[in-house]
Enzyme design. Structure first.
Site, PDB file in Angstrom:
ATOM      1  N   ASP A  26     -31.315  28.284  77.731  1.00 51.78           N
ATOM      2  CA  ASP A  26     -32.569  28.914  78.113  1.00 51.78           C
ATOM      3  C   ASP A  26     -32.339  29.690  79.410  1.00 51.78           C
ATOM      4  O   ASP A  26     -31.371  29.429  80.138  1.00 51.78           O
ATOM      5  CB  ASP A  26     -33.626  27.820  78.299  1.00 51.78           C
ATOM      6  CG  ASP A  26     -34.931  28.366  78.814  1.00 51.78           C
ATOM      7  OD1 ASP A  26     -35.463  29.321  78.221  1.00 51.78           O
ATOM      8  OD2 ASP A  26     -35.433  27.843  79.831  1.00 51.78           O
ATOM      9  N   ASP A  28     -35.273  31.160  81.915  1.00 52.61           N
ATOM     10  CA  ASP A  28     -36.212  30.805  82.989  1.00 52.61           C
ATOM     11  C   ASP A  28     -36.291  29.287  83.168  1.00 52.61           C
ATOM     12  O   ASP A  28     -36.604  28.565  82.213  1.00 52.61           O
ATOM     13  CB  ASP A  28     -37.612  31.332  82.658  1.00 52.61           C
ATOM     14  CG  ASP A  28     -37.635  32.841  82.496  1.00 52.61           C
ATOM     15  OD1 ASP A  28     -37.991  33.525  83.460  1.00 52.61           O
ATOM     16  OD2 ASP A  28     -37.294  33.329  81.397  1.00 52.61           O
ATOM     17  N   ASP A 187     -35.162  23.569  79.738  1.00 52.07           N
ATOM     18  CA  ASP A 187     -35.935  22.802  80.717  1.00 52.07           C
ATOM     19  C   ASP A 187     -37.330  22.423  80.249  1.00 52.07           C
ATOM     20  O   ASP A 187     -38.064  21.774  80.990  1.00 52.07           O
ATOM     21  CB  ASP A 187     -36.074  23.609  82.015  1.00 52.07           C
ATOM     22  CG  ASP A 187     -36.982  24.817  81.848  1.00 52.07           C
ATOM     23  OD1 ASP A 187     -36.673  25.679  80.991  1.00 52.07           O
ATOM     24  OD2 ASP A 187     -38.003  24.889  82.541  1.00 52.07           O
TER      25      ASP A 187
END
Length: 236
Positions: A26, A28, A187
């Site tokens: 990922d 961001d 996240d």
């Protein structure tokens, strides 16, 4: 005396222990701390509705769910709502403004750059699987000098459907994924659920933007430091 050559299979395997791995990362909240710029532009956007700045810590936890939700939630905290049509207009203004200044304050998280170097040197194929539109993800990575580490970058607008849909993850993993060990690293919920849907191991980075308790997300492994990724790969 036997001289070991780089053509020796056992030598390559020892020096490149992750050559069978495809790591889908990922962007961001995992690779780059983009919240300072995203929340800044959110504040500029809701100011068009006459609203003050949103709470940074609260907004930071919502970054992984996209700009429309970020804008809507920030307005809701002030008891303000708009029509769907107006929200779409605000989102487009947000995206245009963000594209102009997407890396003013965004930086890779601690340990990211060196760990990417180490993983690539160890044979891992690295890809980016982000719900951020591709036309924003690529210049951000380029500006931060991260592009060269990745074999593939797939934005949320470039997949049949964005994470948590498994097709996004599989597209990022690429056409040569058969027989490889695919790992999803992220996240927040869309990342971990995409891994579950694709039936691959997942690593949750706890320093990111996730508003949900890590235990509830059920990642294969949860980490506090990006530097620890190479240590845990063989346990997956």
């Amino acid at each position: 005396m036997t001289v070991m050559s780089s053509k020796n299979p056992s030598f390559n395997h020892h020096r490149r222990p992750f050559r069978d791995y495809i790591l889908c990362l990922d962007l961001d909240g995992t690779l780059v701390d983009t919240a300072p710029d995203l929340v800044r532009v959110t504040n500029e956007t809701i100011a068009l509705e006459g609203l003050p700045e949103t709470n940074f810590k609260t907004a930071r936890r919502e970054v992984g769910y996209g700009s429309k939700r970020l804008i809507a939630s920030s307005m809701e905290r002030f008891g303000h709502s708009v029509s769907d049509e107006r929200l779409t207009e605000l989102q487009q203004w947000f995206l245009n403004r963000y594209a102009e200044s997407l890396s003013d304050h965004s930086r890779p998280f601690p340990g990211v750059v060196q760990t990417l170097k180490d993983l690539k040197r160890s044979g891992a194929t690295l890809t980016v699987c982000t719900n951020k539109p591709g036309y924003l993800a690529r210049p951000l990575l380029e500006t931060l000098h991260l592009t060269s580490y990745f074999a593939n970058i797939v934005g949320g607008d470039e997949a049949p459907k964005a994470k948590p849909d498994r097709r996004h993850l599989l597209q990022a993993a690429g056409p040569n994924r058969l027989g490889k060990k695919i790992v999803m690293i992220g996240d927040s919920f869309p990342d971990i659920r995409a891994g579950h849907n694709a039936k691959v191991p997942t690593i949750l980075m706890r320093y990111g933007y996730n508003p949900i308790n890590a235990h509830r997300l059920r990642p294969t492994i949860a980490l506090d430091n990006f530097r620890d990724i190479p240590k845990v790969l063989t346990r997956l």
